[in-house]
Design a protein around this motif. Structure first.
Motif, PDB file in Angstrom:
ATOM      1  N   LEU A 163      35.113 -15.191 -31.542  1.00 12.38           N
ATOM      2  CA  LEU A 163      35.667 -14.366 -32.616  1.00 12.38           C
ATOM      3  C   LEU A 163      36.588 -13.339 -31.976  1.00 12.38           C
ATOM      4  O   LEU A 163      36.129 -12.421 -31.294  1.00 12.38           O
ATOM      5  CB  LEU A 163      34.543 -13.682 -33.401  1.00 12.38           C
ATOM      6  CG  LEU A 163      34.973 -12.793 -34.570  1.00 12.38           C
ATOM      7  CD1 LEU A 163      35.718 -13.609 -35.620  1.00 12.38           C
ATOM      8  CD2 LEU A 163      33.767 -12.092 -35.184  1.00 12.38           C
ATOM      9  N   ARG A 164      37.911 -13.520 -32.184  1.00 13.00           N
ATOM     10  CA  ARG A 164      38.892 -12.674 -31.513  1.00 13.00           C
ATOM     11  C   ARG A 164      40.012 -12.291 -32.483  1.00 13.00           C
ATOM     12  O   ARG A 164      40.427 -13.118 -33.304  1.00 13.00           O
ATOM     13  CB  ARG A 164      39.464 -13.391 -30.289  1.00 13.00           C
ATOM     14  CG  ARG A 164      38.364 -13.782 -29.312  1.00 13.00           C
ATOM     15  CD  ARG A 164      38.848 -14.336 -28.014  1.00 13.00           C
ATOM     16  NE  ARG A 164      37.711 -14.565 -27.124  1.00 13.00           N
ATOM     17  CZ  ARG A 164      37.798 -14.969 -25.867  1.00 13.00           C
ATOM     18  NH1 ARG A 164      38.989 -15.217 -25.329  1.00 13.00           N
ATOM     19  NH2 ARG A 164      36.712 -15.138 -25.131  1.00 13.00           N
ATOM     20  N   PRO A 165      40.517 -11.050 -32.403  1.00 13.62           N
ATOM     21  CA  PRO A 165      41.602 -10.631 -33.298  1.00 13.62           C
ATOM     22  C   PRO A 165      42.839 -11.514 -33.171  1.00 13.62           C
ATOM     23  O   PRO A 165      43.523 -11.788 -34.158  1.00 13.62           O
ATOM     24  CB  PRO A 165      41.895  -9.190 -32.851  1.00 13.62           C
ATOM     25  CG  PRO A 165      40.647  -8.738 -32.176  1.00 13.62           C
ATOM     26  CD  PRO A 165      40.064  -9.955 -31.527  1.00 13.62           C
ATOM     27  N   VAL A 169      36.085 -19.512 -34.152  1.00 12.38           N
ATOM     28  CA  VAL A 169      35.900 -20.892 -33.696  1.00 12.38           C
ATOM     29  C   VAL A 169      34.418 -21.129 -33.435  1.00 12.38           C
ATOM     30  O   VAL A 169      33.724 -20.264 -32.888  1.00 12.38           O
ATOM     31  CB  VAL A 169      36.699 -21.154 -32.400  1.00 12.38           C
ATOM     32  CG1 VAL A 169      36.473 -22.573 -31.902  1.00 12.38           C
ATOM     33  CG2 VAL A 169      38.182 -20.913 -32.634  1.00 12.38           C
ATOM     34  N   ARG A 170      33.932 -22.324 -33.822  1.00  9.83           N
ATOM     35  CA  ARG A 170      32.539 -22.706 -33.572  1.00  9.83           C
ATOM     36  C   ARG A 170      32.506 -24.116 -33.005  1.00  9.83           C
ATOM     37  O   ARG A 170      33.095 -25.021 -33.590  1.00  9.83           O
ATOM     38  CB  ARG A 170      31.744 -22.693 -34.868  1.00  9.83           C
ATOM     39  CG  ARG A 170      31.813 -21.400 -35.656  1.00  9.83           C
ATOM     40  CD  ARG A 170      31.578 -21.711 -37.110  1.00  9.83           C
ATOM     41  NE  ARG A 170      31.329 -20.526 -37.907  1.00  9.83           N
ATOM     42  CZ  ARG A 170      31.084 -20.571 -39.205  1.00  9.83           C
ATOM     43  NH1 ARG A 170      31.051 -21.734 -39.835  1.00  9.83           N
ATOM     44  NH2 ARG A 170      30.856 -19.469 -39.876  1.00  9.83           N
ATOM     45  N   THR A 171      31.810 -24.297 -31.917  1.00 18.15           N
ATOM     46  CA  THR A 171      31.701 -25.614 -31.293  1.00 18.15           C
ATOM     47  C   THR A 171      30.241 -25.935 -31.007  1.00 18.15           C
ATOM     48  O   THR A 171      29.631 -25.306 -30.129  1.00 18.15           O
ATOM     49  CB  THR A 171      32.503 -25.670 -29.982  1.00 18.15           C
ATOM     50  OG1 THR A 171      33.863 -25.286 -30.224  1.00 18.15           O
ATOM     51  CG2 THR A 171      32.479 -27.072 -29.400  1.00 18.15           C
ATOM     52  N   PRO A 172      29.634 -26.886 -31.722  1.00 18.62           N
ATOM     53  CA  PRO A 172      28.271 -27.305 -31.385  1.00 18.62           C
ATOM     54  C   PRO A 172      28.252 -27.977 -30.010  1.00 18.62           C
ATOM     55  O   PRO A 172      29.174 -28.705 -29.647  1.00 18.62           O
ATOM     56  CB  PRO A 172      27.923 -28.304 -32.496  1.00 18.62           C
ATOM     57  CG  PRO A 172      28.856 -27.983 -33.617  1.00 18.62           C
ATOM     58  CD  PRO A 172      30.124 -27.537 -32.948  1.00 18.62           C
ATOM     59  N   TYR A 173      27.182 -27.751 -29.263  1.00 15.48           N
ATOM     60  CA  TYR A 173      27.069 -28.353 -27.939  1.00 15.48           C
ATOM     61  C   TYR A 173      25.598 -28.512 -27.585  1.00 15.48           C
ATOM     62  O   TYR A 173      24.704 -28.017 -28.280  1.00 15.48           O
ATOM     63  CB  TYR A 173      27.796 -27.516 -26.884  1.00 15.48           C
ATOM     64  CG  TYR A 173      27.095 -26.223 -26.519  1.00 15.48           C
ATOM     65  CD1 TYR A 173      26.349 -26.111 -25.344  1.00 15.48           C
ATOM     66  CD2 TYR A 173      27.182 -25.105 -27.341  1.00 15.48           C
ATOM     67  CE1 TYR A 173      25.718 -24.932 -25.001  1.00 15.48           C
ATOM     68  CE2 TYR A 173      26.546 -23.915 -27.013  1.00 15.48           C
ATOM     69  CZ  TYR A 173      25.818 -23.833 -25.838  1.00 15.48           C
ATOM     70  OH  TYR A 173      25.175 -22.658 -25.505  1.00 15.48           O
TER      71      TYR A 173
END
Length: 268
Positions: free
Chosen positions: A130-132, A113-117
């Motif tokens: 980044l998680r299994p 997951v990527r969230t710009p902030y």
């Protein structure tokens, strides 16, 4: 001194981020993404993206699904050319609409997951997870006696021996184990925490209980969190009411990593 340049960004449902630099771009310009190192440690991860001319007259580049960003906070810089000094970037328009309903989708393993902030000092950055596997909080219902959490598992399924663990972060590492209610899809679940139990198990001091789900016997623990929307930092945004029981105040909260924990504080 010239003003810091701005860059807009848009995220699509596949996690790609398109960056748009509104000012005219020059040949050789690049965006550099740097994993923010922990205090006292050296920089160890960067990604460089070439800017190409866009129809609007500025520069454009796309961060695709690969490379997968390591979990952490990535600062975004402009390079006028390879090897040139880094310039921090102010945020332009951020289109995060594709992230809003992320919790309604099924996510594969590993979860990326990527969230710009916008950082506290007003610059553009990206929060990456980044998680299994991942357990996404759907809702938290608090009464004066208990707390009920509903959640959904991504990247794994819940077996008959699935349990929820509340782990005391410090001290003797005490564990409070709960049996979840599991949905027919073997992925949705809920659990209820009686406030008196973590209050008594914390002892005479203060404590923090981290929340995990273990989908099967001997399976790795999966942190319960809220990651699948457009909120990069929810600790100060999603604030739940405290409950006082047996001389202690309890409150569920999200950590700086958006993981779910329960804080217990004793009256002074």
């Amino acid at each position: 001194m010239s003003a810091e340049p701005r860059v807009g960004c848009a995220v699509d449902t596949d996690g790609r981020i398109t960056f748009d630099l509104p000012r005219p771009s020059a040949e050789g310009q690049q965006l550099l993404l740097r994993l923010r190192p922990k205090r006292g440690l050296p920089e160890r991860a960067v990604h460089v993206l070439d800017l190409e001319p866009a129809d609007h007259g500025g520069g454009r580049t796309v961060l695709g699904g690969r490379p997968v960003l390591e979990e952490g906070r990535w600062d975004v810089y402009l390079l006028e050319g390879p090897g040139s000094p880094r310039q921090r970037l102010r945020p332009g328009l951020r289109d995060l609409r594709a992230l809003v309903d992320g919790h309604l989708r099924d996510w594969p393993s590993p979860l990326a997951v990527r969230t710009p902030y916008v950082t506290k000092d007003g610059h553009l950055a990206i929060r990456a997870w980044l998680r299994p596997a991942h357990a996404e909080v759907d809702g938290i219902d608090i009464t004066d006696r208990s707390m009920t959490v509903t959640a959904r598992l991504h990247g794994a399924a819940l077996g008959a021996e699935a349990v929820v663990h509340l782990r005391l972060r410090a001290g003797d590492g005490a564990v409070h184990t709960l049996e979840p209610q599991i949905g027919d899809d073997r992925r949705s679940f809920s659990f209820t925490v009686d406030h008196t139990e973590p209050a008594a198990a914390t002892g005479t001091g203060n404590g923090v209980w981290n929340v995990f789900v273990q989908p099967a016997a001997q399976a790795p623990l999966i942190r319960v969190a809220r990651l699948l929307d457009d909120v990069a930092d929810r600790k100060e945004v999603f604030v739940y009411p405290p409950v006082t029981v047996e001389g202690a105040t309890l409150r569920p909260y999200y950590t700086v990593d958006n993981d779910l924990s329960v804080g217990v504080k004793r009256a002074d």
